[in-house]
Scaffold this active site. Sequence first.
Site, PDB file in Angstrom:
ATOM      1  N   ARG A  17       0.842  -1.245  -0.105  1.00 48.27           N
ATOM      2  CA  ARG A  17       0.041   0.132   0.000  1.00 48.27           C
ATOM      3  C   ARG A  17       0.759   1.260   0.184  1.00 48.27           C
ATOM      4  NH1 ARG A  17      -0.651   4.682   2.536  1.00 48.27           N
ATOM      5  NH2 ARG A  17      -0.136   3.749   4.613  1.00 48.27           N
ATOM      6  N   ASP A  18       1.553   1.710   1.243  1.00 51.90           N
ATOM      7  CA  ASP A  18       2.263   3.092   0.901  1.00 51.90           C
ATOM      8  C   ASP A  18       3.383   2.613   0.268  1.00 51.90           C
ATOM      9  OD1 ASP A  18       3.738   5.254   1.895  1.00 51.90           O
ATOM     10  OD2 ASP A  18       3.090   4.900   4.203  1.00 51.90           O
ATOM     11  N   HIS A 208       4.767   4.583  12.790  1.00 51.06           N
ATOM     12  CA  HIS A 208       5.093   4.638  11.397  1.00 51.06           C
ATOM     13  C   HIS A 208       5.963   5.687  11.070  1.00 51.06           C
ATOM     14  CE1 HIS A 208       2.837   4.264   7.183  1.00 51.06           C
ATOM     15  NE2 HIS A 208       3.347   5.488   7.084  1.00 51.06           N
ATOM     16  N   HIS A 210       8.428   7.560   8.295  1.00 48.45           N
ATOM     17  CA  HIS A 210       9.196   7.513   7.081  1.00 48.45           C
ATOM     18  C   HIS A 210      10.456   7.942   7.299  1.00 48.45           C
ATOM     19  CE1 HIS A 210       5.755   7.101   4.072  1.00 48.45           C
ATOM     20  NE2 HIS A 210       5.080   7.315   5.219  1.00 48.45           N
ATOM     21  N   CYS A 241       3.674   9.551   0.739  1.00 51.71           N
ATOM     22  CA  CYS A 241       2.471   9.795   0.347  1.00 51.71           C
ATOM     23  C   CYS A 241       2.584  10.829  -0.868  1.00 51.71           C
ATOM     24  CB  CYS A 241       1.684  10.579   1.419  1.00 51.71           C
ATOM     25  SG  CYS A 241       0.034  11.079   1.205  1.00 51.71           S
ATOM     26  N   ASN A 250       9.329   4.389   3.615  1.00 51.24           N
ATOM     27  CA  ASN A 250       8.979   4.241   4.851  1.00 51.24           C
ATOM     28  C   ASN A 250      10.382   3.394   5.603  1.00 51.24           C
ATOM     29  OD1 ASN A 250       6.150   3.735   3.671  1.00 51.24           O
ATOM     30  ND2 ASN A 250       5.857   4.044   5.943  1.00 51.24           N
TER      31      ASN A 250
HETATM   32  P1  HMG Z   1     -13.169  14.150  -3.677  1.00 51.16           P
HETATM   33  O1  HMG Z   1     -12.893  14.545  -5.020  1.00 51.16           O
HETATM   34  O2  HMG Z   1     -13.215  15.273  -2.478  1.00 51.16           O
HETATM   35  O3  HMG Z   1     -14.237  12.969  -3.561  1.00 51.16           O
HETATM   36  O4  HMG Z   1     -11.921  13.374  -3.172  1.00 51.16           O
HETATM   37  P2  HMG Z   1     -15.667  13.006  -3.918  1.00 51.16           P
HETATM   38  O5  HMG Z   1     -16.600  12.489  -2.941  1.00 51.16           O
HETATM   39  O6  HMG Z   1     -16.112  14.414  -4.550  1.00 51.16           O
HETATM   40  O7  HMG Z   1     -15.630  12.042  -5.111  1.00 51.16           O
HETATM   41  C1  HMG Z   1     -14.806  12.489  -6.422  1.00 51.16           C
HETATM   42  C2  HMG Z   1     -14.768  11.011  -7.506  1.00 51.16           C
HETATM   43  O8  HMG Z   1     -14.300  10.034  -6.604  1.00 51.16           O
HETATM   44  C3  HMG Z   1     -16.288  10.748  -7.625  1.00 51.16           C
HETATM   45  O9  HMG Z   1     -16.006   9.721  -8.972  1.00 51.16           O
HETATM   46  C4  HMG Z   1     -16.298   9.604  -6.318  1.00 51.16           C
HETATM   47  O10 HMG Z   1     -17.270   8.463  -6.905  1.00 51.16           O
HETATM   48  C5  HMG Z   1     -14.969   8.919  -6.159  1.00 51.16           C
HETATM   49  P3  HMG Z   1     -16.861  10.456 -10.161  1.00 51.16           P
HETATM   50  O11 HMG Z   1     -18.132  10.795  -9.725  1.00 51.16           O
HETATM   51  O12 HMG Z   1     -16.083  11.778 -10.315  1.00 51.16           O
HETATM   52  O13 HMG Z   1     -16.307   9.554 -11.126  1.00 51.16           O
HETATM   53  N1  HMG Z   1     -14.559   8.379  -5.154  1.00 51.16           N
HETATM   54  C6  HMG Z   1     -14.183   7.212  -4.957  1.00 51.16           C
HETATM   55  N2  HMG Z   1     -14.010   6.088  -5.804  1.00 51.16           N
HETATM   56  C7  HMG Z   1     -13.455   5.040  -5.249  1.00 51.16           C
HETATM   57  N3  HMG Z   1     -13.129   4.736  -3.761  1.00 51.16           N
HETATM   58  C8  HMG Z   1     -13.328   5.872  -3.080  1.00 51.16           C
HETATM   59  C9  HMG Z   1     -13.980   6.911  -3.322  1.00 51.16           C
HETATM   60  N4  HMG Z   1     -14.645   8.146  -3.052  1.00 51.16           N
HETATM   61  C10 HMG Z   1     -14.773   9.134  -3.769  1.00 51.16           C
HETATM   62  N5  HMG Z   1     -13.235   5.788  -1.696  1.00 51.16           N
HETATM   63  C11 HMG Z   1     -11.091  11.362  -1.594  1.00 51.16           C
HETATM   64  C12 HMG Z   1     -12.011  12.537  -1.600  1.00 51.16           C
HETATM   65  C13 HMG Z   1     -11.018  11.164  -0.143  1.00 51.16           C
HETATM   66  C14 HMG Z   1     -11.813  10.386  -2.358  1.00 51.16           C
HETATM   67  C15 HMG Z   1      -9.628  11.531  -2.416  1.00 51.16           C
HETATM   68  O14 HMG Z   1      -9.189  12.618  -1.892  1.00 51.16           O
HETATM   69  C16 HMG Z   1      -8.884  10.511  -2.197  1.00 51.16           C
HETATM   70  O15 HMG Z   1      -9.201   9.323  -2.730  1.00 51.16           O
HETATM   71  N6  HMG Z   1      -7.877  10.593  -1.266  1.00 51.16           N
HETATM   72  C17 HMG Z   1      -6.937   9.489  -1.088  1.00 51.16           C
HETATM   73  C18 HMG Z   1      -5.402   9.973  -0.803  1.00 51.16           C
HETATM   74  C19 HMG Z   1      -4.704   8.867  -0.407  1.00 51.16           C
HETATM   75  O16 HMG Z   1      -4.757   7.732  -0.904  1.00 51.16           O
HETATM   76  N7  HMG Z   1      -3.495   9.204   0.065  1.00 51.16           N
HETATM   77  C20 HMG Z   1      -2.552   8.119   0.594  1.00 51.16           C
HETATM   78  C21 HMG Z   1      -3.101   7.285   1.742  1.00 51.16           C
HETATM   79  S1  HMG Z   1      -2.595   8.484   3.256  1.00 51.16           S
HETATM   80  C22 HMG Z   1      -0.958   8.042   3.655  1.00 51.16           C
HETATM   81  O17 HMG Z   1       0.023   7.389   2.586  1.00 51.16           O
HETATM   82  C23 HMG Z   1      -0.396   8.466   4.885  1.00 51.16           C
HETATM   83  C24 HMG Z   1      -0.062   7.222   5.875  1.00 51.16           C
HETATM   84  O18 HMG Z   1       0.699   6.414   5.087  1.00 51.16           O
HETATM   85  C25 HMG Z   1       0.529   7.672   7.086  1.00 51.16           C
HETATM   86  C26 HMG Z   1       1.565   8.642   7.035  1.00 51.16           C
HETATM   87  O19 HMG Z   1       2.554   8.274   6.495  1.00 51.16           O
HETATM   88  O20 HMG Z   1       1.121   9.762   7.421  1.00 51.16           O
HETATM   89  C27 HMG Z   1      -1.532   6.411   6.005  1.00 51.16           C
HETATM   90 MG    MG Z   2       2.893   6.675   5.229  1.00 51.98          MG
END
Ligand code: HMG
Ligand code: MG
Length: 301
Positions: A17-18, A208, A210, A241, A250
């Site tokens: 994932r990450d 966690h 990085h 991210c 990481n």
């Molecule tokens: P948005 O644009 O505000 O969402 O994004 P929306 O509700 O307006 O929807 C936009 C479109 O996305 C729509 O599709 C939805 O259906 C679709 P369209 O009508 O345009 O075809 N949609 C989805 N599709 C699939 N699965 C879903 C989903 N939700 C909406 N769950 C949203 C908001 C949260 C969706 C977006 O910002 C997003 O996906 N963000 C993810 C970011 C991400 O994955 N970041 C990395 C992970 S976190 C990380 O790495 C940190 C961590 O490791 C800890 C650390 O190190 O800090 C955990």
């Molecule tokens: Mg991370």
Amino acid sequence: MMFTLPKKVTIIEVGPRDGLQNEKQFVPTEIKKQFIAGLRNAGIQEMELTSFVSPKWVPQMADAVEIVLDSYSPAGRDIVLAPNSKGVDRVYSTNCKAVAVFVGVSNTFNKKNINKTTPESMIELKPIIAELKRKNYFVRACISTAFYCPYEGKINEEDTIQLCREFVGSGVDELSVADTIGMASPTEAHSLFSKLKTEFPNTLLTAHFHDTRKMALANILASLQAGIDRFDTSAGGLGGCPFAPGASGNAATEDVVYLLERMGIYTGINLDKLVDSIEIVRPYLSRSIETGYFKLHAPSP
Ligand code: HMG
Ligand code: MG
């Protein structure tokens, strides 16, 4: 030895994932499945398989359903990330029984990552967590920018603890507390994790780190001394991210396992098999793998 150490540490492998979410070229789904199988074969018991996020935001995770349908195993704990109810509904269509939600302490980061402020995310997530718990799911809360934010700078320790309090109050089983951009010092890691250990004795606490500034191993040692015995790590040191500029990989699973085993701490992970699993995915990556253990032990190209 001047400090006490646990006899055993749990590694939560976040490589699929990450590790992969920030890769520029799409890693073929079949390779991701083989990578996951290889990691399992190396002894990984807890693993983030993928995330159910918007494929427009993170194209690399577009094959989440296929990955889970093929690779989910109930033997250990396989976890998937989901940011909202759409994501959790997609999880409900699979067998996976552990979900990680994720929120940043920093509003600016949270907005860039999931398009909501931190309070807005909490309002959205609390009923989702309550429903997951009613359905007997394991819920992990990932707390991003727990120490520093790429946009807001240093984060107030009390703000991080307060967000953890809200999550624990909402019923999560685990807090995974993240140094998203690899800026925490061992003193800061020790301070925060000591306080979390004292305040949340009944919640699984995971660190966690990085490794942007090569401080992850030092921070892991400091966290061990604060009583932490669960660490998120990524095979090959992959990760980062897409919405946190400067967030490199990481802490590398192989380097962390080597460190721990050399200190007599059991991890249950076989380093040779871990290297084999990294070899599966390595040819498909846009970066080279520079971790100490891997460079010494990988087969010559
Ligand atoms: P948005 O644009 O505000 O969402 O994004 P929306 O509700 O307006 O929807 C936009 C479109 O996305 C729509 O599709 C939805 O259906 C679709 P369209 O009508 O345009 O075809 N949609 C989805 N599709 C699939 N699965 C879903 C989903 N939700 C909406 N769950 C949203 C908001 C949260 C969706 C977006 O910002 C997003 O996906 N963000 C993810 C970011 C991400 O994955 N970041 C990395 C992970 S976190 C990380 O790495 C940190 C961590 O490791 C800890 C650390 O190190 O800090 C955990
Ligand atoms: Mg991370």
